[in-house]
Design a protein around this motif. Structure first.
Motif, short mmCIF file in Angstrom:
data_model
loop_
_atom_site.label_atom_id
_atom_site.label_comp_id
_atom_site.label_asym_id
_atom_site.label_seq_id
_atom_site.Cartn_x
_atom_site.Cartn_y
_atom_site.Cartn_z
N LEU A 22 0.67 -1.31 -0.05
CA LEU A 22 -0.07 0.06 -0.06
C LEU A 22 0.66 1.30 0.06
CD1 LEU A 22 -2.87 -1.11 2.66
CD2 LEU A 22 -3.07 -0.68 0.03
N VAL A 23 1.93 1.17 0.77
CA VAL A 23 2.88 2.34 0.86
C VAL A 23 3.42 2.51 -0.71
CG1 VAL A 23 5.09 3.37 1.74
CG2 VAL A 23 3.41 2.07 3.18
N LYS A 24 3.82 1.50 -1.27
CA LYS A 24 4.55 1.47 -2.51
C LYS A 24 3.35 2.32 -3.57
CE LYS A 24 6.66 -1.35 -6.21
NZ LYS A 24 7.04 -2.61 -6.62
N GLN A 25 2.15 1.69 -3.38
CA GLN A 25 1.20 2.26 -4.51
C GLN A 25 1.13 3.67 -4.10
OE1 GLN A 25 -2.53 -0.01 -4.48
NE2 GLN A 25 -1.32 -1.89 -3.99
N THR A 26 1.15 4.20 -2.83
CA THR A 26 0.95 5.64 -2.58
C THR A 26 2.05 6.34 -3.06
OG1 THR A 26 -0.42 5.06 -0.36
CG2 THR A 26 0.36 7.12 -0.71
N ILE A 27 3.35 5.96 -2.73
CA ILE A 27 4.37 6.62 -3.18
C ILE A 27 4.47 6.90 -4.53
CG2 ILE A 27 7.07 6.66 -3.61
CD1 ILE A 27 7.18 4.93 -0.75
N ASN A 28 4.13 5.78 -5.55
CA ASN A 28 4.01 5.89 -6.92
C ASN A 28 2.92 6.76 -7.36
OD1 ASN A 28 6.02 4.06 -7.19
ND2 ASN A 28 4.64 2.43 -7.50
N ARG A 29 1.93 7.18 -6.54
CA ARG A 29 0.85 8.06 -6.97
C ARG A 29 1.16 9.64 -6.72
NH1 ARG A 29 -2.96 10.23 -3.70
NH2 ARG A 29 -2.61 8.59 -2.26
N LEU A 30 1.85 9.69 -5.49
CA LEU A 30 2.47 10.96 -5.05
C LEU A 30 3.58 11.42 -5.99
CD1 LEU A 30 2.37 10.57 -1.07
CD2 LEU A 30 0.59 11.40 -2.68
N LYS A 31 4.16 10.76 -6.65
CA LYS A 31 5.50 11.32 -7.34
C LYS A 31 5.30 10.96 -8.68
CE LYS A 31 8.45 7.33 -7.17
NZ LYS A 31 8.61 7.05 -8.48
N PRO A 32 4.49 11.39 -9.65
CA PRO A 32 4.11 11.08 -11.07
C PRO A 32 5.38 11.91 -11.73
CG PRO A 32 2.55 12.56 -10.44
CD PRO A 32 2.92 12.02 -9.21
N GLY A 33 6.40 10.88 -12.33
CA GLY A 33 7.32 11.83 -13.36
C GLY A 33 8.56 12.11 -12.42
N LEU A 34 8.71 11.92 -11.29
CA LEU A 34 9.75 11.78 -10.29
C LEU A 34 10.45 10.78 -9.89
CD1 LEU A 34 8.37 14.71 -7.59
CD2 LEU A 34 10.14 14.91 -9.59
N SER A 35 11.85 10.78 -9.91
CA SER A 35 12.54 9.60 -9.35
C SER A 35 12.78 10.03 -7.94
CB SER A 35 13.91 9.33 -10.16
OG SER A 35 14.58 10.50 -10.07
N LEU A 36 13.25 9.14 -7.12
CA LEU A 36 13.73 9.15 -5.66
C LEU A 36 15.19 8.85 -5.56
CD1 LEU A 36 10.30 8.35 -3.80
CD2 LEU A 36 11.16 10.63 -4.30
N PRO A 37 16.26 9.50 -6.00
CA PRO A 37 17.48 8.99 -5.98
C PRO A 37 17.79 8.85 -4.26
CG PRO A 37 17.38 10.71 -7.39
CD PRO A 37 15.89 10.77 -6.60
#
Length: 415
Positions: free
Chosen positions: A309-324
């Protein structure tokens, strides 16, 4: 006493008090002003009347707050009447908005211009039943050119700002405020805990490159994404460590207390196939052996669900962004053995855990409560956080971070 200050100690020193209203625990932290700002006392009590970040029994929450406040008052030697309150952030929605104002011909940007500009953002239209809780500037622009500061002192024709506006369910906030007031306290302001602790535990490079702060609490998990030094977006999902404990208690038919203890002891680390753990029955009367593998299967299953659920949320919150810079994992749930490694594999991100020790058995973290008090201590009256200013123009020294404070607690309350 300066206007807006929360109170004076018995020795005439100003102090600030932070109140963390959590699903599992209510925590109060007091910061006093002396020759150096220092942690003066803390208090905590199990939350009664909170469920998944929502008040379900206002009087129960008020009783828990009162007990935590009394404990902090006794430890600090003060009478707390005003607090800066924080909560999990459940029901928070983040809006991105732009505003600008014209600067009078021949004038330079002043603090009044900045105040007027931010005031416009506080008055934006929001959905019925919601209210603006906080406005976080993401960047100022002087005549359309990004400025590293607010532009004060520069000659310009326009001053603009892009900001994140945090809105929240009005009923939720009203219920929280009512519970605090029932406890006999005045609320100077209310903040979202993940954003209170973020400046203390996120490194500058993490905020700049891009990172996700994941705060795994008792009944909720907050996810906040940062990039270029500013908040991008955040969300709170209604699952947390208590759900893991409940699954264990139901799955092996034991008490919640025993389930919590065995969860902390075993975690996600692999055990021997033939190992057993003695657990009481649901009445707490008789103990019997339970296979360790059975307990860990239950823990792992629920943890994987939460992490997904956290992974899905992170992906939804950061469209077009990577998290280096990956993810930073904190909160009481971050202490679960083996959790960072599993999270890193499931999220496909580097994970840095910030799992703070409790000091003595059963005592919750003071991270958010201490951060609330510390973040407003020393703010001059007239600034946004004037409700908890220690002294006009004052600035706290010593106790440089929340981690310093927790080190103090560990010395004061050794295992």
């Amino acid at each position: 006493m300066h206007r807006g200050c929360p109170g004076l100690t018995g020795k005439g020193k100003h102090f600030a008090a932070g109140l963390d209203i959590g699903t599992s625990n209510i925590v109060v932290a007091v910061l006093t002003e002396g020759e150096s700002a220092r942690p003066a006392g803390t208090g905590w009590c199990a939350s009664l009347g909170m469920r998944k970040g929502i008040v379900v029994d206002g009087e129960g929450v008020a009783r828990s707050i009162r007990r935590a406040v009394e404990m902090a008052e006794e430890a600090a030697g003060v009478k707390i009447t005003t607090v800066w309150a924080g909560f999990s952030g459940y029901s928070i929605n983040v809006l991105t908005r732009w505003a600008d104002i014209s600067i009078e011909h021949g004038c330079v940007i002043t603090g009044d211009h900045v105040t007027r500009l931010m005031g416009r953002l506080h008055r934006v239209d929001v959905t019925q039943g919601r209210r603006v809780l906080q406005v976080i500037p993401g960047g100022f622009f002087v005549d359309g050119i990004p400025a590293d500061d607010q532009g004060v002192g520069r000659a310009a024709s326009t001053l603009g700002v892009e900001a994140r506006i945090l809105t929240v369910d009005s009923q939720l906030v009203d219920q929280l405020l009512e519970s605090v007031q029932l406890a006999g306290l005045r609320v100077a302001g209310i903040r979202v805990n993940p954003l209170v602790v973020a400046p203390e535990i996120l490194r500058t490079v993490e905020r700049e490159l891009g990172t996700a702060l994941v705060d795994l609490g008792g009944g909720t998990t907050a996810i906040a994404v940062f990039n270029r030094g500013a908040l991008v977006d955040m969300a709170v999902i209604p699952v947390g460590g208590e759900h893991i404990t409940s699954d264990v208690a139901i799955g092996v038919r034991t008490t919640l207390e025993a389930a919590e203890e065995v969860k902390r002891e075993l975690g996600l680390l692999p055990g021997e196939k033939d190992d057993y753990v003695e657990l009481p029955d649901t009445a707490g009367r008789h103990s019997r052996p339970v296979p360790v593998t059975r307990v860990q299967q239950i823990i792992t299953s629920r943890v994987q669900e939460i992490l997904d659920l956290v992974k899905q949320t992170i992906n939804r919150l950061k469209p077009g962004l990577s998290l280096p810079a990956g993810a930073v994992l904190t909160g009481g749930g971050a202490r679960l053995k083996g959790l960072p490694d599993l999270a890193a594999r499931m999220w496909n991100l580097p994970v840095r855990p910030v799992a703070l020790e409790e000091g003595d058995p059963g005592r919750p973290d003071c991270l958010a409560a201490w951060g609330l008090a510390r973040s407003v201590a020393g703010k001059p009256a007239g600034q946004e956080n004037r409700g908890l200013a220690v002294a006009a123009g004052g600035s706290p020294s010593g106790a440089k971070s929340v981690l310093d404070f927790l080190s103090h607690l560990r010395r004061k309350y050794p295992h």
